[in-house]
Motif scaffolding. Structure first.
Motif, PDB file in Angstrom:
ATOM      1  N   TYR A 113       1.669  -7.498   4.811  1.00  0.00           N
ATOM      2  CA  TYR A 113       2.085  -7.919   3.420  1.00  0.00           C
ATOM      3  C   TYR A 113       2.498  -9.189   3.230  1.00  0.00           C
ATOM      4  CZ  TYR A 113       7.072  -7.705   3.863  1.00  0.00           C
ATOM      5  OH  TYR A 113       8.582  -7.703   4.221  1.00  0.00           O
ATOM      6  N   GLY A 135       1.827  -5.349   0.018  1.00  0.00           N
ATOM      7  CA  GLY A 135       0.493  -5.490   0.368  1.00  0.00           C
ATOM      8  C   GLY A 135      -0.041  -7.021   0.400  1.00  0.00           C
ATOM      9  N   TYR A 146      -2.611  -2.063  -2.904  1.00  0.00           N
ATOM     10  CA  TYR A 146      -1.105  -2.362  -2.283  1.00  0.00           C
ATOM     11  C   TYR A 146      -1.382  -1.086  -1.149  1.00  0.00           C
ATOM     12  CZ  TYR A 146       0.507  -5.509  -5.567  1.00  0.00           C
ATOM     13  OH  TYR A 146       0.688  -6.880  -6.235  1.00  0.00           O
TER      14      TYR A 146
END
Length: 123
Positions: A31, A99, A110
């Motif tokens: 992420y 994400g 996400y």
């Protein structure tokens, strides 16, 4: 598996403030962006505010601009959402997500989600 833990929700009167926190269990290359989304009963999930961990780029929904401020503490893997001048229409379950989205506001991009925290704005 990355875990996100939200805190800071609660009941507040109109015009009041709350600060939400989202703590990530670890740093991960899975992420870059951490975002806050909210969902009220019978409504679709909507993006509220997001921030990039790498370059600090931010996104704010029009409905919260000037009232909410997102910030990050990379050393603590934590993102904060300061919410001021709260309105009854801000009432919702607020979710933290992480994400690598192309579009910050699109919740479908996400990968990781927290359990949500309730924010209720009412007199």
């Amino acid at each position: 598996q990355l875990q996100l833990v939200e805190s800071g929700g609660g009941l507040v009167q109109p015009g009041g403030s709350l600060r939400l926190s989202c703590a990530a269990s670890e740093f991960s290359l899975d992420y870059d962006v951490i975002g806050w989304f909210r969902q009220a009963p019978g409504e679709e999930r909507e993006g509220v505010s997001c921030i990039s961990s790498s370059d600090g780029n931010t996104y704010y929904a029009d409905s919260v601009k000037g009232r909410f401020t997102i910030s990050r503490d990379n050393a603590k893997n934590t993102v904060y959402l300061q919410m001021n001048s709260l309105k009854p229409e801000d009432t919702a379950v607020y979710y933290c997500a992480a994400g690598r989205p192309n579009y910050y506001s699109d919740w479908r991009e996400y990968r990781y989600w927290g359990q949500g925290t309730q924010v209720t704005v009412s007199s």
